[in-house]
Design a protein around this motif. Structure first.
Motif, PDB file in Angstrom:
ATOM      1  N   ARG A 300      41.054 -17.377  13.670  1.00 35.96           N
ATOM      2  CA  ARG A 300      40.074 -18.345  14.167  1.00 35.96           C
ATOM      3  C   ARG A 300      38.655 -18.032  13.686  1.00 35.96           C
ATOM      4  NH1 ARG A 300      41.165 -15.395  19.024  1.00 35.96           N
ATOM      5  NH2 ARG A 300      39.316 -14.356  19.882  1.00 35.96           N
ATOM      6  N   CYS A 301      38.445 -16.800  13.235  1.00 34.05           N
ATOM      7  CA  CYS A 301      37.127 -16.413  12.721  1.00 34.05           C
ATOM      8  C   CYS A 301      37.312 -15.637  11.417  1.00 34.05           C
ATOM      9  CB  CYS A 301      36.390 -15.570  13.759  1.00 34.05           C
ATOM     10  SG  CYS A 301      34.708 -15.080  13.260  1.00 34.05           S
ATOM     11  N   PRO A 302      37.708 -16.319  10.341  1.00 37.55           N
ATOM     12  CA  PRO A 302      37.954 -15.624   9.076  1.00 37.55           C
ATOM     13  C   PRO A 302      36.701 -15.027   8.463  1.00 37.55           C
ATOM     14  CG  PRO A 302      38.036 -18.003   8.769  1.00 37.55           C
ATOM     15  CD  PRO A 302      37.969 -17.764  10.250  1.00 37.55           C
ATOM     16  N   LYS A 303      35.550 -15.578   8.833  1.00 36.50           N
ATOM     17  CA  LYS A 303      34.281 -15.077   8.333  1.00 36.50           C
ATOM     18  C   LYS A 303      33.278 -15.057   9.477  1.00 36.50           C
ATOM     19  CE  LYS A 303      30.721 -15.881   4.800  1.00 36.50           C
ATOM     20  NZ  LYS A 303      30.277 -16.776   3.688  1.00 36.50           N
ATOM     21  N   SER A 304      32.609 -13.929   9.650  1.00 35.87           N
ATOM     22  CA  SER A 304      31.662 -13.796  10.767  1.00 35.87           C
ATOM     23  C   SER A 304      30.623 -14.907  10.730  1.00 35.87           C
ATOM     24  CB  SER A 304      30.973 -12.438  10.697  1.00 35.87           C
ATOM     25  OG  SER A 304      30.045 -12.292  11.748  1.00 35.87           O
ATOM     26  N   ASP A 305      30.455 -15.566  11.866  1.00 31.86           N
ATOM     27  CA  ASP A 305      29.520 -16.691  11.963  1.00 31.86           C
ATOM     28  C   ASP A 305      28.826 -16.626  13.315  1.00 31.86           C
ATOM     29  OD1 ASP A 305      28.135 -19.049  12.010  1.00 31.86           O
ATOM     30  OD2 ASP A 305      29.890 -20.365  11.925  1.00 31.86           O
ATOM     31  N   ALA A 306      27.537 -16.303  13.298  1.00 36.47           N
ATOM     32  CA  ALA A 306      26.779 -16.177  14.550  1.00 36.47           C
ATOM     33  C   ALA A 306      26.763 -17.477  15.335  1.00 36.47           C
ATOM     34  CB  ALA A 306      25.354 -15.726  14.255  1.00 36.47           C
ATOM     35  N   ASN A 307      26.883 -18.620  14.649  1.00 39.36           N
ATOM     36  CA  ASN A 307      26.868 -19.902  15.346  1.00 39.36           C
ATOM     37  C   ASN A 307      28.152 -20.150  16.123  1.00 39.36           C
ATOM     38  OD1 ASN A 307      24.292 -20.704  14.410  1.00 39.36           O
ATOM     39  ND2 ASN A 307      25.182 -21.313  12.439  1.00 39.36           N
TER      40      ASN A 307
END
Length: 387
Positions: A300-307
């Motif tokens: 669900r979070c393949p790439k870190s995204d602060a948003n």
């Protein structure tokens, strides 16, 4: 939020489903943070375990297991042994599932009740304990809404446990409560305390912290944030103390208990009357060591995204249901009860989905999402009509 409430806005159901799915897809997918992700210091955790005991009557379904076992007088290291019994763990939810204050089903304070009995039986003091089913908690922010007993002679505890040398404790001794204030014992059980005969009081990982209130007069939130570097303790969102010498480094689980062994140097007692500790909620935000849960997070979070990280709200006032504003003060936020804010999490039976209050008005989260849905629906519909 449910589509039932939001359909009152008059949108076509299929359009609501499509647009809500798109809106919800970005909520909390990359976890939950202590402090804003833009802050100089913040922590992000992948998983949640939230239990609303004000509305829950099924403890096993809520992710907890009442415990039943005996501890002999010798093993308890006191004049009495301890008898933890399932019958001393009682769910007592509010009568009105759409309210956060008011009468409970069985009288007294609503919430999960952990009882210590006043009359020892065959040298054992009747006590109570529940343990979380999940055993994979490694670092996190752990919070409890709780009201202690004012009956002298008991110990109530909220703690994370791995083994006798890896344990994080917040313990309350009713003998320490006076007319206007109380105390909390902050304890790390470490290899040093194990070497001292399970006595942490002689180590640097023990602190008796004064509280500006009596823990038995209102519900308050107690919290500890655990990282590889330190364990920080809080009461009603106010920092109390940091322990930095030793921090556990293995996964474990949460435990709540209420007991007495008659030890005058600790629990004192046994109590002369039955004594109850009442819990209104537990909220845990943590990293998991479960490979399946780690895979779910990576998907669900393949790439870190602060948003896509949700900030955990700080509880800075007592979450107490008593008083004229009890329905507001006791109403705390749960990601798991806000649709779309617990994506792909392991959720247990949530008996309360109170997205409306006593007034029957839409909650802010439903209203906000619903109006966002209106905007998207108009855009999508306009595009469809222009084809």
């Amino acid at each position: 939020m449910s589509s039932l409430y939001c359909t009152a806005l008059g949108l076509m159901p299929w359009l609501i489903i499509v647009t809500l799915a798109r809106l919800a897809s970005a909520y909390c997918e990359c976890g939950y943070s202590v402090n804003k992700t833009s802050a100089t210091s913040f922590q992000v955790f992948t998983d949640i375990l939230e239990t609303d005991f004000l509305h829950s009557s099924n403890l096993t379904g809520a992710g907890w297991l009442p415990q039943q076992y005996n501890v002999t007088q010798k093993a308890a290291r006191g004049p009495y042994g301890k008898q933890f019994m399932v019958s001393n763990v009682l769910a007592n939810p509010l009568k009105d599932k759409y309210s956060w204050a008011g009468d409970s089903l069985d009288g007294g304070d609503a919430g999960l009740q952990l009882w210590v009995r006043g009359n020892p039986v065959e040298g054992l003091v009747g006590s109570a304990e529940i343990a979380a089913q999940r055993q994979d908690l490694l670092y996190g922010s752990f919070r409890i809404g709780m009201k202690m007993s004012g009956v002298q002679g008991t110990c109530g505890a909220f703690f994370w446990f791995r083994n006798d040398s890896q344990e994080i404790d917040m313990e309350f001794l009713s003998k320490q409560f006076n007319f206007s204030s109380g105390a909390v014992n902050l304890v790390l059980q470490t290899p040093m305390s194990l070497a001292s005969g399970y006595d942490a009081s002689g180590t640097a990982d023990f602190k008796v912290e004064a509280l500006p209130f009596r823990p038995d007069q209102e519900f308050h939130e107690y919290r500890f944030d655990w990282s590889p570097e330190k364990v920080s303790f809080y009461a009603d969102g106010q920092w109390l103390y940091d322990m930095t010498i030793y921090s556990p480094n293995s996964p474990g689980h949460l435990v709540l208990n209420h007991w007495s062994n008659g030890d005058p140097a600790w629990s004192a007692g046994p109590p002369t009357n039955d004594a109850v500790m009442t819990i209104s909620y537990v909220k845990a935000y943590f990293n998991t060591t479960d490979p399946a849960r780690q895979t779910a997070y990576a998907q669900r979070c393949p790439k870190s995204d602060a948003n896509s990280v949700c900030q955990i709200p700080d509880q800075e006032t007592p979450p107490d249901p008593s008083g004229p504003n009890g329905n507001q003060t006791a109403r705390t936020y749960f990601f798991s009860l806000d649709t779309g804010h617990a994506p792909n999490q392991t959720l247990y039976n949530a008996t309360n989905t109170t997205h409306t209050g006593g007034s029957g008005k839409l909650s802010a989260s439903c209203t906000t999402a619903a109006w966002a849905t209106v905007v998207l629906a108009v855009i999508l519909l306009s595009g469809a009509l222009s084809l």
